[in-house]
Design a protein around this motif. Structure first.
Motif, PDB file in Angstrom:
ATOM      1  N   TRP A 190       2.171   0.079   5.428  1.00 29.96           N
ATOM      2  CA  TRP A 190       2.086  -1.256   4.843  1.00 29.96           C
ATOM      3  C   TRP A 190       2.272  -1.249   3.329  1.00 29.96           C
ATOM      4  N   PRO A 192       2.977  -4.324   0.849  1.00 35.31           N
ATOM      5  CA  PRO A 192       3.288  -5.743   0.613  1.00 35.31           C
ATOM      6  C   PRO A 192       3.991  -5.930  -0.727  1.00 35.31           C
ATOM      7  N   PRO A 193       4.713  -7.024  -0.896  1.00 34.06           N
ATOM      8  CA  PRO A 193       5.339  -7.263  -2.201  1.00 34.06           C
ATOM      9  C   PRO A 193       4.299  -7.471  -3.298  1.00 34.06           C
ATOM     10  N   VAL A 225       0.637 -17.114   2.878  1.00 39.41           N
ATOM     11  CA  VAL A 225       1.878 -16.696   2.206  1.00 39.41           C
ATOM     12  C   VAL A 225       2.719 -15.948   3.234  1.00 39.41           C
ATOM     13  N   LEU A 226       3.851 -16.528   3.567  1.00 38.71           N
ATOM     14  CA  LEU A 226       4.681 -16.007   4.659  1.00 38.71           C
ATOM     15  C   LEU A 226       5.084 -14.535   4.468  1.00 38.71           C
ATOM     16  N   PRO A 227       5.634 -14.143   3.318  1.00 40.38           N
ATOM     17  CA  PRO A 227       6.046 -12.737   3.176  1.00 40.38           C
ATOM     18  C   PRO A 227       4.891 -11.747   3.327  1.00 40.38           C
ATOM     19  N   VAL A 230       4.205 -11.479   7.047  1.00 45.37           N
ATOM     20  CA  VAL A 230       5.317 -10.774   7.703  1.00 45.37           C
ATOM     21  C   VAL A 230       5.268  -9.284   7.383  1.00 45.37           C
ATOM     22  N   SER A 231       4.960  -8.949   6.131  1.00 46.25           N
ATOM     23  CA  SER A 231       4.882  -7.519   5.755  1.00 46.25           C
ATOM     24  C   SER A 231       3.781  -6.818   6.564  1.00 46.25           C
ATOM     25  N   ARG A 233       2.647  -7.809   9.522  1.00 41.28           N
ATOM     26  CA  ARG A 233       3.082  -7.786  10.926  1.00 41.28           C
ATOM     27  C   ARG A 233       4.092  -6.671  11.180  1.00 41.28           C
ATOM     28  N   MET A 234       5.001  -6.514  10.213  1.00 45.39           N
ATOM     29  CA  MET A 234       6.018  -5.468  10.367  1.00 45.39           C
ATOM     30  C   MET A 234       5.399  -4.079  10.281  1.00 45.39           C
TER      31      MET A 234
END
Lengths: 256, 428
Positions: A190, A192-193, A225-227, A230-231, A233-234
């Motif tokens: 993981w 994240p941005p 916050v969507l990203p 998603v990060s 989840r990925m």
């Protein structure tokens, strides 16, 4: 009549009947367990505080117990109470100076009673005033001392609770190990941005398959916050879960 | 089959010994850009390619995302088509579509893994050029990606040195997009023009700047149609204007010919001088117009940051010691940025009035001066000297990275970042 039954003896028929009956009974039980029974009474949620691993507090392992209530929070769905190890509670020592005040207080009353004495009015009055001031000073001092001692006791209690050893049962220790293993695995995957708020928190529920791979992913609580979601989840999809987590549902909270 | 089921049952039973839901809390140790697919639906033309490139540049500016551009000739398609676009490292997709109306573009934000549309809108172009339309799309998408307002339609203004061989050089005022692209000349008078500042009227963007004349340095303003007018024409200096967020309060510096620069404050048609001693420059409004920060050398003989309470008329010093200049306040973040000399190099500092702490932001070589906050408060624009040259740079507070936005060939000074305007400020 079947030919084998004609030939068979009474004894063997009897035993074969028992055999068929028990096997059918077994099958019914198995089918019940397999399709109808969800095992709710045995399933419990284990909330593990990861800071336990890094803290310097002693961890005491209790191999004969499954779970211990604190500080690893455990909530059982069948509402069975979990026994906690009894701790000896020392009685709090009473502050000595407080007792002296109690003794001195009646003095005040006696002094007040002595006031109406007629002879040597001025001298007595002066003495009384002196005594009064002394007493009030003593009382004030004693009150201050009492306050300080109370504060000390509270502080000592806090220190005592902070330094209390952590008791772990078999399941707690297993959960703690699992938590640590998952944390290491998630941190590998993981990333994240950067630049998002540090308060962001996303909870993802994961069903781990018997091969250790993630079978089903559900976002239980979105960070908004969507990203970020998603990060997380990925990352979860890339995980290879430790063997102890196989076949379990794991709630992973992703904090910045 | 039966054996398998029995085996599974045994495993289930063993699992129930220590069964249950486990809650694990994890923290991120490293950060990485997240991939987003930018899919243009329709035939690829030169204009659309340019538009997609601008949107890509906008969304990549923060350093949080990496955009992968893709073209899809036949519409968005079925769920299975959308799912096929997702990859193991990319699960977010933005579809750009051309609408039937002129200068209107549509965008749709998709979770590619589940082929689920999350948001979508049609965007009308701001301004007249393709930049206005592209920035408008980016502004519309940005809040859905980051929960923060888009800042791509904002502009920067700055002065650029124009050298003439054998003669004195001029300084002209330019405006450009937030990232230094799409540069446009707005003031080209044959003189030295300095310190441009934007006003805070969302309907009517104006740039206030100072123009050198034979008599004085006068304060001027220019609108987007290049129409100019004089604001203050006292003797001496008339420079460095500042507006409050509501646009009703105004402050600037004027020397009125006595050699000392003082701060003048204008509100409700009243102009009053609020400083008396020493030189006082770079006013900036804070706390929604209740406080004014500026630089003053009245106390120590060297410029220091001071705070003036416009309600109680009390002044106090914020910085102690050193050489601190060019203040700028971010209302969004509640932070004051200024330049301070450290080991003979001017570096950017940030002061937090809430906790009273000063923090050095830049550490690299080259003098950094004249800082200006972005309206979102995540970026700081300033001028950096590289030897005899000066360029503009942006410090990104999200990634803590500094990057130049103007080419090294030109000399650029006095940058100023515009606030949010209703229309895209472009020269007509």
């Amino acid at each position: 009549m079947w030919p084998w039954r004609r030939k068979a003896k009474r004894k063997t028929i009897f035993w074969s009947k028992i055999y068929i009956f028990t096997s059918v009974l077994h099958l019914v039980v198995l089918l019940f367990l397999f399709f109808l029974y969800k095992g709710d009474n045995f399933v419990f949620n284990v909330t593990v505080n990861s800071s336990i691993m890094s803290s310097e507090v002693d961890i005491i392992y209790l191999p004969l117990k499954k779970t211990v209530a604190s500080p690893v929070k455990i909530t059982k769905k069948n509402n069975r109470k979990i026994s906690t190890p009894k701790q000896k509670v020392k009685p709090k020592p009473k502050p000595k100076k407080v007792t002296t005040i109690a003794k001195k207080k009646p003095v005040k009353k006696s002094i007040v009673k002595k006031q109406p004495v007629a002879s040597k009015k001025n001298k007595v009055a002066k003495k009384v005033e002196k005594k009064k001031t002394k007493v009030t000073q003593n009382i004030n001092m004693a009150k201050q001392v009492e306050k300080i001692t109370r504060k000390e006791h509270i502080a000592q209690d806090k220190i005592a609770t902070a330094n209390q050893p952590i008791y772990l049962g078999r399941n707690d220790l297993e959960a703690l190990r699992l938590q640590d293993a998952i944390q290491v695995e998630v941190e590998k995957c993981w990333r994240p941005p950067a630049g998002f708020s540090k308060d962001l928190c996303c909870v993802i529920k994961v069903l781990v398959g018997w091969n250790g791979k993630v079978k089903r992913v559900t976002v239980v609580k979105s960070s908004g916050v969507l990203p970020y979601d998603v990060s997380a989840r990925m990352a979860v999809c890339k995980l290879q879960m430790p063997s102890a987590a196989k076949g379990k549902e794991v709630n992973i909270t992703f904090n910045q | 089959m039966f054996c398998k089921k029995i085996f599974f049952l045994v495993l289930l039973q063993s699992g129930l010994v220590f069964g249950g839901n486990l809650e694990v809390s994890v923290k991120a140790s490293e950060h990485e850009k997240i991939n987003i697919k930018l899919i243009w639906v329709g035939k690829e033309r030169k204009k659309t390619k340019e538009l997609v490139d601008i949107v890509k540049r906008d969304l990549e500016f923060s350093g949080q995302f990496n955009l992968i551009v893709q073209n899809k000739v036949r519409g968005i398609g079925k769920k299975s088509d959308i799912k096929s676009l997702s990859a193991s490292d990319c699960s977010i997709g933005i579809f750009l579509t051309e609408e039937k109306k002129n200068r209107v573009m549509g965008w749709r934000l998709y979770d590619l893994e589940y082929a689920c549309m999350l948001h979508g809108a049609a965007c009308k172009a701001k301004g007249k050029d393709i930049y206005g339309l592209a920035h408008s799309i980016s502004d519309s998408i940005w809040p859905h990606l980051t929960n923060e307002p888009g800042f791509f339609s904002t502009k920067i203004a700055y002065c650029k040195e124009i050298k003439r061989p054998g003669k004195k050089s001029y300084k002209h005022v330019y405006i450009a997009d937030y990232d230094g692209s799409n540069e446009q000349l707005i003031v080209s008078t044959p003189t030295v023009n300095v310190a441009p500042r934007w006003n805070y009227d969302p309907e009517n963007p104006l740039i206030f700047y100072s123009e050198h004349t034979n008599e004085n340095v006068r304060l001027m303003f220019v609108d987007m149609k290049k129409r100019r007018a004089v604001v203050s024409n006292f003797d001496g200096l008339n420079i460095l204007s500042a507006f409050s967020l509501n646009g009703k309060q105004f402050a600037y510096c004027a020397s009125r010919g006595d050699g000392y620069c003082q701060i003048y404050y204008y509100e409700n048609k009243n102009l009053k001088r609020i400083t008396n001693k020493g030189n006082n420059i770079s006013p900036t409004f804070a706390n929604n117009g209740k406080t004014l920060y500026f630089c003053s050398d009245a106390h120590t003989g060297r410029p220091q940051i001071c705070r003036y309470d416009l309600v109680t008329d009390r002044m106090e010093r914020v910085s102690k010691g050193g050489f601190a200049v060019s203040t700028t306040f971010s209302e969004k973040k509640g932070l004051l940025a200024y330049a301070k000399m450290v080991n003979r190099v001017m570096q950017i500092f940030v002061y937090d009035p809430k906790i009273g702490s000063h923090r050095q932001i830049t550490h690299s070589a080259g003098n950094k001066e004249e800082c200006s906050w972005s309206p979102c408060g995540n970026y700081l624009l300033f001028a950096v000297e590289h030897g005899a040259k000066s360029s503009l740079a942006i410090f990104n507070f999200l990634t803590n990275e500094q990057r130049d936005i103007t080419s090294g060939g030109s000399n650029c000074y006095y940058p100023s970042w515009s606030p949010f305007y209703n229309d895209f400020p472009s020269i007509s």
